[in-house]
Design an enzyme around this catalytic site. Structure first.
Site, PDB file in Angstrom:
ATOM      1  CE1 TYR A  21      -3.745   2.362   0.478  1.00  0.00           C
ATOM      2  CE2 TYR A  21      -2.889   2.854   2.663  1.00  0.00           C
ATOM      3  CZ  TYR A  21      -3.784   3.106   1.644  1.00  0.00           C
ATOM      4  OH  TYR A  21      -4.717   4.101   1.775  1.00  0.00           O
ATOM      5  CE1 TYR A 175      -6.438  -3.704   7.838  1.00  0.00           C
ATOM      6  CE2 TYR A 175      -7.378  -1.508   7.656  1.00  0.00           C
ATOM      7  CZ  TYR A 175      -6.334  -2.339   8.013  1.00  0.00           C
ATOM      8  OH  TYR A 175      -5.191  -1.795   8.556  1.00  0.00           O
ATOM      9  CG  HIS A 176     -11.478   0.302   6.663  1.00  0.00           C
ATOM     10  ND1 HIS A 176     -11.717  -0.373   5.479  1.00  0.00           N
ATOM     11  CD2 HIS A 176     -10.349   1.019   6.468  1.00  0.00           C
ATOM     12  CE1 HIS A 176     -10.766  -0.077   4.611  1.00  0.00           C
ATOM     13  NE2 HIS A 176      -9.932   0.757   5.178  1.00  0.00           N
ATOM     14  CE  LYS A 542     -10.754  12.653  13.132  1.00  0.00           C
ATOM     15  NZ  LYS A 542      -9.363  12.584  13.617  1.00  0.00           N
ATOM     16  CG  ASP A 546      -7.646  11.990  10.590  1.00  0.00           C
ATOM     17  OD1 ASP A 546      -7.789  10.880  10.040  1.00  0.00           O
ATOM     18  OD2 ASP A 546      -7.365  12.128  11.793  1.00  0.00           O
ATOM     19  CG  HIS A 548      -8.414   6.895  10.188  1.00  0.00           C
ATOM     20  ND1 HIS A 548      -8.004   7.471   9.011  1.00  0.00           N
ATOM     21  CD2 HIS A 548      -8.478   5.558   9.950  1.00  0.00           C
ATOM     22  CE1 HIS A 548      -7.806   6.516   8.104  1.00  0.00           C
ATOM     23  NE2 HIS A 548      -8.092   5.357   8.652  1.00  0.00           N
TER      24      HIS A 548
END
Length: 684
Positions: A21, A175-176, A542, A546, A548
Site C-alpha cells: 500500500y 478491515y476498517h 477533528k 482526517d 479516522h
C-alpha cells in the site's frame, strides 16, 4: 514422506498477489516508488490516495489545507493519473485503488490514462474499494449522502460488469470495521449485511432481475482484516466463506461454484501496531499473515502487509520493502503452499467457525430488523464504539496484554528509530500541487469541461435507471475536469451529509474493578464543577479531512463517563468552525485529534482561529505525532500532546481536568509533552 500417502499437493498452490500500500507527495514520486517496488518482486499495485482526493477536493480547497500528499498521492485530473501510471503496462498490471466516495471518478481517470497507453478498458484488471457504508461507520472518507452514494456504487458495478469484466468494482471492507473496534462477530455480520445492501441496490439498478446477478456476484470481492489472534481470525474467514456461498445461492440464485467463491484480499491489523517498542510490530505482522495463508480453503489471493512503523508515521521505502520480504519468505521459503487444507476435519476449527456463524447470523438479523445496512448505520456505529471502548478498558486494566505497552515495558532504545524512523513529506509539496492544479485549469479547454460537468449534473439529477453515471464521469475525466469539480458538481445535486458519531448511543464503563480510577476522576470533575459553577465542558474536534475518528470518539466517551459535558460534532471541520463552536458552546478545554500528519499546519491554524474568536482555553492534541514535532506544537500554544503509546484514557481525562482547573485559577500552563504523555490512538 513419499508415495501415494503423501499429504502434499501434486503442485504447490500458487502464491497470492503481493502488494504494498503506497503513494505520497506527488504522482511522479509515487510512480518512481511503484516501479521500484515492482522491480523488487511486488506483483500488483495498491494505490494510496491523499485525503483531498479521497473526499473530492482539489489541493487549493480550504479543507485540503495541510492534507495534500500526506497519507497518499494527490490525483486531481487525468494528467496526474497518467503521470502516476507512466511506464507501467496497464494491460498487464493488476491495480488496487483504496478509494471509496470518489471511486467512480478515479476509475474513470484510470480508464482515460489506459486509453492514452492504447489499452482498451475491457483489458483492465484490478479493484476499487468503493465501500461507502464502512466509510460512514469507520473511516470517514464519504462525500455524499447514503442514497446517492449507493446509486454511484450500483452504477459503477453495472458499468464494469458490462465494459470492464476483469475489474472488481467493489471491496466489501471488513478491515476498517475491526480497526474501529468491532468484534469478529460484528465484523462478519456488518460486512455481510453491507454486501446485501450493495447487491440489492445493484439488482434494483438492473431492473430487479436475478439473471445478471450471476456475473455481478462473481465480481464482488472483500477486503478483510487479520488480527494477532490468528487462529480465531482464520476461523472468521472460513465462516465468511460459508455465509457468502449461502447468500449467493439462496438470495441471488447464483449457481456457478466459481462465482460463489469468497474472494478476498487482506491487510493485516494496524490497530494492534504500537508506538511503544515498535519493533514488536514485525512479529505481529508475521503472525497475522498466517491467519490468511495457513489454510488453503480460506487462503487470501492478495495480501498487503503494513510496515512496522505505521504507528509512528509514514513508512519509508525500506520499511515497505521489509513487509514485502515477509510475504516473499512466507510464500517461497516456507511450506505453507505445499499442502491441502491443514484445518480440514479439525474439531477445534469447526467449533470456532460454528460459534462465529451463530453469532454473526443473530447480529445480521438485528441489522435486517433496522431495515438493512444503510438504515442501520447508527445502530452499527454505536455498537462498534461500545466494543472499542470495551477493548480499551481491557488494555487499561491489563486483562488484554499488549507486549511493550502495558506489560514488559522495560526496553532498550531502538536503533530503527534513531533518525525518526519515518518518511516526512516536504511541506513545499502542497504549494506546488496548488500551483499545478491552477495551471492545469488555465491551460485546458474550459468549454469542453463546462459541457461535460453540465451533462454530469443532468444525469445525476435524472431519476430512473436509464442512464449510468459512469458515462458522463468518464467524459468529464477525458475533458480535463478536476477531482474537486466532479465531486462539487455531484454535491450540488446530491447535497451534503454528516455521518453519526455513535458517541451519544454508545455504552460506557463496565463497572469492573478497573473503574476505581474513573470514580476518582468523576469526583474531581464534580469538585471542578462546583468551582466553575457548572459542569466542565470539552470540545473534541477533528480539523481537516482526517476521517479516522476512533480515538476521538473514545476520548469523548471517556470524558462523558467522567461527568464532563462533551461537544463532539464528528469529522471534517475547518479551524474557523471549531473556533465558532468553542465560542458558542462556552467550552473549558479543546481536544484536537489528527492522525493524517497534518498537525503542523492545522493545529496552529486552529489556535489562531481561537484567538481571533476570543476563546482562551487550554488546547490539547492527540494523534500520530513524531516526538520531534511535539515541541513545535507546544510553542504554538498547545498545553499537552498525546500519541498512540499512551493508552490510559482515564489518566488523560484526569490531565485535562487539571488543565481546566489551572486555567480557571488563572495559572499559566506550559506543558512538557514528555511529562504529560500521549493519548491512545491519537484520541485527544
Amino acid at each position: 514422506m513419499s508415495g501415494d500417502h503423501s499429504p502434499r499437493l501434486p503442485e504447490r498452490d500458487r502464491p497470492w498477489m503481493m502488494r504494498t500500500y503506497a503513494g505520497h507527495s506527488t504522482a511522479k514520486a509515487s510512480n518512481e516508488l511503484y516501479r521500484r517496488n515492482l522491480q523488487k518482486g511486488q506483483t500488483g499495485l495498491s494505490v494510496a490516495f491523499d485525503l483531498p482526493t479521497q473526499t473530492g477536493y482539489d489541493p487549493d480547497d480550504e479543507l485540503a489545507r495541510g492534507e495534500v500528499g500526506k497519507v497518499g498521492v494527490p490525483i486531481s485530473h487525468r494528467g496526474d493519473m497518467e503521470a502516476l501510471m507512466e511506464g507501467i503496462p496497464l494491460a498487464e498490471m493488476n491495480t488496487s485503488m483504496t478509494i471509496n466516495a470518489t471511486a467512480a471518478w478515479l476509475l474513470a481517470l484510470y480508464v482515460v490514462a489506459a486509453g492514452e497507453q492504447g489499452v482498451e478498458e475491457s483489458k483492465l484488471q484490478g479493484t476499487t474499494q468503493n465501500d461507502i457504508v464502512k466509510e460512514f461507520l469507520a473511516r470517514g472518507t464519504y462525500a455524499f449522502p447514503p442514497a446517492p452514494s449507493m446509486r454511484l456504487i450500483a452504477d459503477m458495478i453495472a458499468y464494469t460488469v458490462e465494459h470492464i469484466p476483469k475489474w472488481n468494482p467493489i471491496n466489501i471492507c471488513s478491515y476498517h470495521l475491526q480497526e474501529a473496534g468491532s468484534t469478529p462477530v460484528q465484523e462478519i455480520a456488518y460486512s455481510m449485511s453491507n454486501a446485501i445492501a450493495v447487491l440489492d441496490a445493484v439488482r434494483e439498478r438492473l431492473g430487479g432481475s436475478d439473471a445478471p446477478m450471476e456475473a455481478v456476484f462473481g465480481r464482488i470481492s472483500f477486503f478483510v482484516n487479520a488480527g494477532v489472534r490468528f487462529i480465531e481470525e482464520h476461523a472468521k474467514l472460513r465462516a465468511m466463506s460459508i455465509l457468502w456461498e449461502e447468500l449467493g445461492r439462496e438470495r441471488y440464485g447464483v449457481k456457478d461454484p466459481k462465482n460463489l467463491r469468497f474472494r478476498y484480499g487482506v491487510q493485516v491489523n494496524s490497530l494492534g501496531l504500537t508506538e511503544a517498542q515498535p519493533e514488536n510490530n514485525v512479529q505481529r505482522i508475521v503472525l497475522e499473515a498466517l491467519a490468511v495463508t495457513l489454510g488453503r480453503d480460506a487462503r487470501a489471493r492478495a495480501i498487503q502487509l503494513p510496515a512496522w512503523n505505521e504507528a509512528l508515521g509514514l513508512p519509508r521505502p525500506w520499511d515497505q520493502q521489509w513487509s514485502l520480504r515477509i510475504q516473499q519468505v512466507l510464500a517461497y521459503e516456507t511450506d505453507v503452499l505445499e499442502y491441502p487444507d491443514i484445518f480440514e476435519g479439525s474439531k477445534v476449527m469447526d467449533g470456532l467457525v460454528a460459534e462465529l456463524l451463530q453469532g454473526a447470523r443473530a447480529e445480521m438479523a438485528i441489522v435486517s430488523e433496522h431495515g438493512g445496512a444503510v438504515q442501520a448505520v447508527p445502530y452499527m456505529k454505536a455498537a462498534m464504539v461500545t466494543s472499542h471502548h470495551a477493548r480499551l478498558r481491557r488494555i487499561e486494566t491489563g486483562e488484554q496484554v499488549v507486549v511493550g505497552q502495558n506489560r514488559f515495558t522495560e526496553t532498550e532504545d531502538s536503533p530503527l528509530t534513531a533518525d525518526g524512523g519515518i518518511l516526512v513529506v516536504d511541506p513545499a509539496v502542497e504549494a506546488e500541487r496548488i500551483e499545478a492544479v491552477r495551471r492545469w485549469r488555465s491551460e485546458r479547454d474550459q468549454a469542453a469541461v463546462d459541457g461535460a460537468l453540465a451533462e454530469l449534473a443532468r444525469v445525476a439529477a435524472a431519476e430512473g435507471r436509464d442512464e449510468n453515471l459512469m458515462v458522463p464521469t468518464i467524459a468529464a475525466a477525458r475533458a480535463g475536469a478536476t477531482t474537486g469539480e466532479w465531486a462539487g458538481t455531484l454535491r450540488e445535486v446530491f447535497g451534503g451529509y454528516r455521518a453519526p458519531t455513535g458517541v451519544g448511543e454508545a455504552g460506557g464503563g463496565d463497572g469492573r474493578g478497573g473503574d476505581e480510577e474513573l470514580r476518582e476522576v468523576r469526583a474531581e470533575v464534580e469538585r471542578l464543577g462546583e468551582l466553575l459553577g457548572r459542569r466542565p465542558k470539552i470540545l473534541v474536534g477533528k480539523p481537516g479531512l482526517d476521517g479516522h475518528s476512533n480515538g476521538a470518539e473514545q476520548i469523548a466517551l471517556r470524558a462523558r463517563d467522567s461527568g464532563m459535558d462533551v461537544v463532539y460534532e464528528g469529522i471534517r471541520l475547518t479551524p474557523a468552525q471549531i473556533a465558532a463552536s468553542a465560542l458558542h458552546e462556552g467550552v473549558h478545554v479543546i481536544g484536537l485529534s489528527i492522525l493524517s500528519g497534518s498537525h503542523r499546519e492545522l493545529v496552529p491554524a486552529v489556535i489562531d482561529a481561537l484567538r481571533e474568536a476570543g476563546v482562551q482555553v487550554p488546547v490539547v492534541v492527540g494523534g500520530i505525532i513524531p516526538d520531534q514535532d511535539a515541541p513545535l506544537l507546544v510553542a504554538a500554544g498547545v498545553a499537552a500532546v498525546y500519541t498512540p503509546k499512551d493508552f490510559d484514557l482515564t489518566r488523560i481525562v484526569r490531565d485535562i481536568v487539571e488543565l481546566v482547573e489551572a486555567n480557571a485559577g488563572g495559572a499559566q500552563q506550559s506543558a512538557d509533552p514528555a511529562a504529560n504523555g500521549s493519548s491512545a490512538n491519537g484520541s485527544a
